[in-house]
Design an enzyme around this catalytic site. Structure first.
Site, PDB file in Angstrom:
ATOM      1  N   ASP A  24       0.825  -1.209   0.000  1.00  0.00           N
ATOM      2  CA  ASP A  24       0.000   0.000   0.000  1.00  0.00           C
ATOM      3  C   ASP A  24       0.862   1.263   0.000  1.00  0.00           C
ATOM      4  OD1 ASP A  24      -2.295   1.465   0.019  1.00  0.00           O
ATOM      5  OD2 ASP A  24      -2.802   1.082   2.118  1.00  0.00           O
ATOM      6  N   HIS A  41       2.672   3.466  -9.048  1.00  0.00           N
ATOM      7  CA  HIS A  41       2.491   2.027  -9.311  1.00  0.00           C
ATOM      8  C   HIS A  41       3.724   1.451 -10.020  1.00  0.00           C
ATOM      9  CE1 HIS A  41      -1.427   2.168  -7.677  1.00  0.00           C
ATOM     10  NE2 HIS A  41      -1.994   2.834  -8.663  1.00  0.00           N
ATOM     11  N   LEU A 135      11.078 -19.949  -5.205  1.00  0.00           N
ATOM     12  CA  LEU A 135      10.128 -19.094  -4.476  1.00  0.00           C
ATOM     13  C   LEU A 135       8.762 -19.236  -5.133  1.00  0.00           C
ATOM     14  CD1 LEU A 135       9.611 -16.636  -2.429  1.00  0.00           C
ATOM     15  CD2 LEU A 135       9.881 -15.178  -4.442  1.00  0.00           C
TER      16      LEU A 135
HETATM   17  C1  FPP Z   1      -1.715   0.241  -3.401  1.00  0.00           C
HETATM   18  O1  FPP Z   1      -1.319   1.571  -3.508  1.00  0.00           O
HETATM   19  C2  FPP Z   1      -1.311  -0.519  -4.533  1.00  0.00           C
HETATM   20  C3  FPP Z   1      -2.140  -1.104  -5.454  1.00  0.00           C
HETATM   21  C4  FPP Z   1      -3.597  -1.051  -5.440  1.00  0.00           C
HETATM   22  C5  FPP Z   1      -1.610  -1.820  -6.553  1.00  0.00           C
HETATM   23  C6  FPP Z   1      -0.424  -2.650  -6.208  1.00  0.00           C
HETATM   24  C7  FPP Z   1       0.169  -3.101  -7.418  1.00  0.00           C
HETATM   25  C8  FPP Z   1       1.465  -3.038  -7.698  1.00  0.00           C
HETATM   26  C9  FPP Z   1       2.542  -2.563  -6.813  1.00  0.00           C
HETATM   27  C10 FPP Z   1       1.843  -3.573  -8.963  1.00  0.00           C
HETATM   28  C11 FPP Z   1       2.674  -4.819  -8.805  1.00  0.00           C
HETATM   29  C12 FPP Z   1       2.011  -6.066  -9.016  1.00  0.00           C
HETATM   30  C13 FPP Z   1       2.243  -6.925 -10.017  1.00  0.00           C
HETATM   31  C14 FPP Z   1       1.724  -8.305  -9.900  1.00  0.00           C
HETATM   32  C15 FPP Z   1       2.945  -6.563 -11.222  1.00  0.00           C
HETATM   33  P1  FPP Z   1      -2.462   2.658  -3.513  1.00  0.00           P
HETATM   34  O2  FPP Z   1      -2.729   3.022  -4.935  1.00  0.00           O
HETATM   35  O3  FPP Z   1      -3.651   2.179  -2.772  1.00  0.00           O
HETATM   36  O4  FPP Z   1      -1.753   3.835  -2.762  1.00  0.00           O
HETATM   37  P2  FPP Z   1      -2.481   4.977  -1.904  1.00  0.00           P
HETATM   38  O5  FPP Z   1      -3.229   4.274  -0.805  1.00  0.00           O
HETATM   39  O6  FPP Z   1      -1.335   5.786  -1.396  1.00  0.00           O
HETATM   40  O7  FPP Z   1      -3.364   5.737  -2.839  1.00  0.00           O
END
Ligand code: FPP
Length: 242
Positions: A24, A41, A135
């Site tokens: 997150d 992201h 893994l």
């Molecule tokens: C949370 O940050 C993150 C996500 C909803 C997406 C997580 C995905 C990745 C890191 C991509 C990697 C995964 C793969 C399988 C390639 P947020 O957007 O909720 O952040 P915020 O809470 O600060 O807005």
């Protein structure tokens, strides 16, 4: 150029077999830098590479990541599209490096409702890496813990199990995680204190590690800190201390 990694002492560390992560804080990481959320992201994916490498280095056997929840579809369409583009790119390009590293990819969640091309890419990645054993990278994608429990219950009913045949072990065999031990350590980054519908059955006795660090900054050294914290935990699974 090969960067010298800071030497970390693994002696005396208790290494969890299975680590689960709620990655997150990508959006806030980007905002702090006045960048678009998509840049957060992208940085999150880069960091995921570091964490996968570190799990291998630290001899963690299973890493489960919360990549996209059933609730994430409610984000603005442009962000959802951006995330799907990232998943497709990783599955097209980075999958070969992961394969070379001995990573076995698996998926938990519901692939129905995901674009057919992306479904194909996920299935190809699973097929390509199925013989690897360094893994297990378990990707929760279009995943929700409650939906998983409902899905399992439907299959149990469809199989005609009688109430007497059902116990926790049998129920576990109907979950997406069948055959995979429960997470020992569950990490959530970005300072939030909630489970957000992630592995709500499986994390019943996991140790939690919550950190204010945003996911793109949660690298090898932070994972090591989480392992140090885990090492100090007294896991009792509801029993008394021995
Ligand atoms: C949370 O940050 C993150 C996500 C909803 C997406 C997580 C995905 C990745 C890191 C991509 C990697 C995964 C793969 C399988 C390639 P947020 O957007 O909720 O952040 P915020 O809470 O600060 O807005």
């Amino acid at each position: 150029m090969v960067l010298n990694k800071e030497k970390l002492d693994l002696g005396g560390l208790k290494i969890p077999k299975h680590v689960a992560v709620i990655m997150d804080g990508n959006g806030r990481w980007a905002k702090k830098r006045m960048l678009p959320r998509q840049a957060g992201h992208r940085a999150g994916v880069e960091n995921l590479r570091e964490i996968i490498d570190s799990c291998i280095e630290f001899n963690i056997e299973i890493l489960t990541i919360y990549a996209f929840s059933t609730e994430n579809w409610t984000r603005p369409e442009s962000e959802v599209r951006g995330l799907m583009r990232i998943f497709a790119r990783v599955l097209d390009q980075e999958i070969y490096d992961l394969h070379d590293q001995g990573v076995r990819v698996s998926h938990i969640g519901d692939l129905n409702g995901v674009a057919p091309l992306l479904q194909e890419k996920v299935n190809r990645a699973i097929e390509l890496t199925k013989g690897n054993d360094r893994l297990l990278l378990n990707v929760a994608f279009n995943y929700g813990g409650r939906a998983e429990i409902v899905h399992a219950t439907r299959r149990i009913l469809a199989d005609g199990l009688s109430p007497d045949d059902l116990d926790e072990e049998t129920f576990g065999k109907y979950l997406f995680t069948a055959g995979v031990p429960d997470p020992d350590l569950l990490i959530r980054t970005s300072g939030e204190y909630r489970i957000s519908n992630f592995l709500i059955w499986q994390a019943a006795y996991s140790e939690y590690y919550l950190t204010p660090v945003y996911w793109p900054d949660f690298g090898r050294a932070e994972l090591y800190e989480a392992l140090v914290s885990y090492t100090g935990r007294d896991r009792r699974f509801g029993a008394l201390a021995t």
